[in-house]
Structure formats: C-alpha cells, structure tokens
Design a protein around this motif. Structure first.
Motif, PDB file in Angstrom:
ATOM      1  N   THR A   1       0.874  -1.166   0.000  1.00  0.00           N
ATOM      2  CA  THR A   1       0.000   0.000   0.000  1.00  0.00           C
ATOM      3  C   THR A   1       0.916   1.221   0.000  1.00  0.00           C
ATOM      4  O   THR A   1       2.145   1.080   0.017  1.00  0.00           O
ATOM      5  N   ASP A   2       0.345   2.413   0.045  1.00  0.00           N
ATOM      6  CA  ASP A   2       1.168   3.617   0.115  1.00  0.00           C
ATOM      7  C   ASP A   2       1.964   3.682   1.412  1.00  0.00           C
ATOM      8  O   ASP A   2       3.041   4.258   1.458  1.00  0.00           O
ATOM      9  N   ASP A   3       1.426   3.065   2.485  1.00  0.00           N
ATOM     10  CA  ASP A   3       2.043   3.175   3.807  1.00  0.00           C
ATOM     11  C   ASP A   3       2.784   1.929   4.280  1.00  0.00           C
ATOM     12  O   ASP A   3       3.553   2.002   5.237  1.00  0.00           O
ATOM     13  N   SER A   4       2.543   0.761   3.659  1.00  0.00           N
ATOM     14  CA  SER A   4       3.134  -0.455   4.205  1.00  0.00           C
ATOM     15  C   SER A   4       3.288  -1.570   3.172  1.00  0.00           C
ATOM     16  O   SER A   4       2.721  -1.517   2.090  1.00  0.00           O
ATOM     17  N   ILE A   5       4.068  -2.567   3.571  1.00  0.00           N
ATOM     18  CA  ILE A   5       4.192  -3.809   2.813  1.00  0.00           C
ATOM     19  C   ILE A   5       3.379  -4.836   3.599  1.00  0.00           C
ATOM     20  O   ILE A   5       3.561  -4.982   4.812  1.00  0.00           O
ATOM     21  N   GLU A   6       2.466  -5.520   2.930  1.00  0.00           N
ATOM     22  CA  GLU A   6       1.569  -6.458   3.586  1.00  0.00           C
ATOM     23  C   GLU A   6       1.928  -7.882   3.187  1.00  0.00           C
ATOM     24  O   GLU A   6       1.982  -8.210   1.999  1.00  0.00           O
ATOM     25  N   ILE A   7       2.147  -8.745   4.180  1.00  0.00           N
ATOM     26  CA  ILE A   7       2.507 -10.142   3.942  1.00  0.00           C
ATOM     27  C   ILE A   7       1.466 -11.011   4.622  1.00  0.00           C
ATOM     28  O   ILE A   7       1.150 -10.805   5.798  1.00  0.00           O
ATOM     29  N   VAL A   8       0.931 -11.972   3.886  1.00  0.00           N
ATOM     30  CA  VAL A   8      -0.009 -12.935   4.440  1.00  0.00           C
ATOM     31  C   VAL A   8       0.611 -14.316   4.278  1.00  0.00           C
ATOM     32  O   VAL A   8       0.913 -14.732   3.161  1.00  0.00           O
ATOM     33  N   ALA A   9       0.816 -14.996   5.400  1.00  0.00           N
ATOM     34  CA  ALA A   9       1.334 -16.364   5.377  1.00  0.00           C
ATOM     35  C   ALA A   9       0.193 -17.290   5.770  1.00  0.00           C
ATOM     36  O   ALA A   9      -0.392 -17.143   6.843  1.00  0.00           O
ATOM     37  N   PHE A  10      -0.141 -18.230   4.893  1.00  0.00           N
ATOM     38  CA  PHE A  10      -1.241 -19.149   5.131  1.00  0.00           C
ATOM     39  C   PHE A  10      -0.716 -20.320   5.955  1.00  0.00           C
ATOM     40  O   PHE A  10      -0.040 -21.198   5.432  1.00  0.00           O
ATOM     41  N   ALA A  11      -1.024 -20.292   7.272  1.00  0.00           N
ATOM     42  CA  ALA A  11      -0.454 -21.274   8.195  1.00  0.00           C
ATOM     43  C   ALA A  11      -1.511 -21.862   9.123  1.00  0.00           C
ATOM     44  O   ALA A  11      -1.449 -21.708  10.342  1.00  0.00           O
ATOM     45  N   PRO A  12      -2.500 -22.587   8.567  1.00  0.00           N
ATOM     46  CA  PRO A  12      -3.505 -23.186   9.438  1.00  0.00           C
ATOM     47  C   PRO A  12      -2.894 -24.298  10.286  1.00  0.00           C
ATOM     48  O   PRO A  12      -1.980 -24.992   9.860  1.00  0.00           O
TER      49      PRO A  12
ATOM     50  N   VAL B   1       1.307  -9.953   8.485  1.00  0.00           N
ATOM     51  CA  VAL B   1       2.440  -9.124   8.887  1.00  0.00           C
ATOM     52  C   VAL B   1       2.399  -7.836   8.070  1.00  0.00           C
ATOM     53  O   VAL B   1       2.323  -7.876   6.845  1.00  0.00           O
ATOM     54  N   SER B   2       2.448  -6.713   8.767  1.00  0.00           N
ATOM     55  CA  SER B   2       2.443  -5.409   8.125  1.00  0.00           C
ATOM     56  C   SER B   2       3.757  -4.715   8.468  1.00  0.00           C
ATOM     57  O   SER B   2       4.081  -4.539   9.639  1.00  0.00           O
ATOM     58  N   VAL B   3       4.515  -4.341   7.442  1.00  0.00           N
ATOM     59  CA  VAL B   3       5.788  -3.651   7.630  1.00  0.00           C
ATOM     60  C   VAL B   3       5.625  -2.245   7.084  1.00  0.00           C
ATOM     61  O   VAL B   3       5.372  -2.063   5.890  1.00  0.00           O
ATOM     62  N   GLY B   4       5.750  -1.246   7.960  1.00  0.00           N
ATOM     63  CA  GLY B   4       5.590   0.137   7.545  1.00  0.00           C
ATOM     64  C   GLY B   4       6.708   0.580   6.613  1.00  0.00           C
ATOM     65  O   GLY B   4       7.803   0.021   6.616  1.00  0.00           O
ATOM     66  N   LYS B   5       6.410   1.596   5.820  1.00  0.00           N
ATOM     67  CA  LYS B   5       7.418   2.164   4.920  1.00  0.00           C
ATOM     68  C   LYS B   5       8.039   3.386   5.584  1.00  0.00           C
ATOM     69  O   LYS B   5       7.405   4.068   6.386  1.00  0.00           O
TER      70      LYS B   5
END
Length: 146
Positions: A48-59, A130-134
C-alpha cells in the motif's frame, strides 16, 4: 546502432528458451525470486502507500510458537506445525499424506523502503498477517506547482 546483428530478435529467443525450460520442469514457479514448489507456509505479498503487507497461510500453527524477526532487510518467519491427531482406526494404514507437519522457516527479502521498526503481526483464522511500515521518505507525496 550496434555493430552486432542477430538474425532473430534476441528477446523472443530468450522468451522461447524460458518457456522450454518451464515446460521441462513443469509446474515450478517461473520467477527466480519464487520459492521452491510446495513450501510451507504459502505467502502473498502486497503493498500500500504506507506499508508492505505479507499474508502467510499457516492453518494449524500455534500462534504463540511463531517466531518473526527482521534483520538486514530480511523478514524471517519460523515455527512448527504439529501432526493432527486422527481418531484411532484399527486396520487402516496411511499411504499418502499431503498435509505438512514439522518445523518451517521462510525468509522474505523486504524492499529498501521498509522500516524494520514498524512491524506488526497478528494471527487470524489460520493466516499470519504481517504489516511492515514504509519509511517516511519513501511515501508518495503530492508536489504543488507554484
């Protein structure tokens, strides 16, 4: 103009070679940055403009046992998924298992604009978010013409 002349378009030849290699190894990711086929957990990465978004599918992973760290521009996700206890059925022998069990570790290279001091992680419905800000300097901004 170059003094070297190729009888065909070089880029189309490289594209043809890549397609042949892909068909040879069938089903593997085509990107050099892609992980090996069948790794766990599978991930999606977006921005996004403000962050890098990571989704790990770990059921099936206990969120308290997940280890997340950022070091030298690398985001590391590690943990363990324990075997699901099946009700005991006498006389049944397992001959195939597709569900991954055991320890895992995924390392993701973050872009330069990622700020390692602005990392948030939460586990919702089997997904690690996981959201990593820019960094402030890397965010887009509008310039007013005077």
């Amino acid at each position: 103009m170059s003094d070297v002349y190729f009888g065909t378009d070089l880029f189309s030849e490289l594209d043809r070679l890549q397609r042949q290699m892909s068909s040879l190894f069938g089903g593997f990711p085509s990107s050099l940055r892609s992980s090996r086929f069948g790794t766990f957990p599978q991930i999606n990465i977006g921005t996004t403009d403000d962050s890098i978004e990571i989704v790990a599918f770990a059921p099936g992973v206990d969120p308290s046992k997940l280890e997340i760290s950022v070091d030298k521009g690398l985001l590391s996700i590690a943990g363990q998924r324990t075997a699901h206890e099946e009700p005991s059925t006498e006389g049944v022998r397992q001959y195939a298992q597709e569900r991954f069990n055991g320890a895992f570790r995924r390392v993701i290279e973050l872009p330069q604009q990622a700020d390692p001091d602005k990392v948030l992680a939460r586990y919702v419905d089997g997904c690690l978010l996981v959201s990593v800000g820019k960094r402030e300097a890397s965010r887009p901004r509008a310039i007013t013409v005077q």
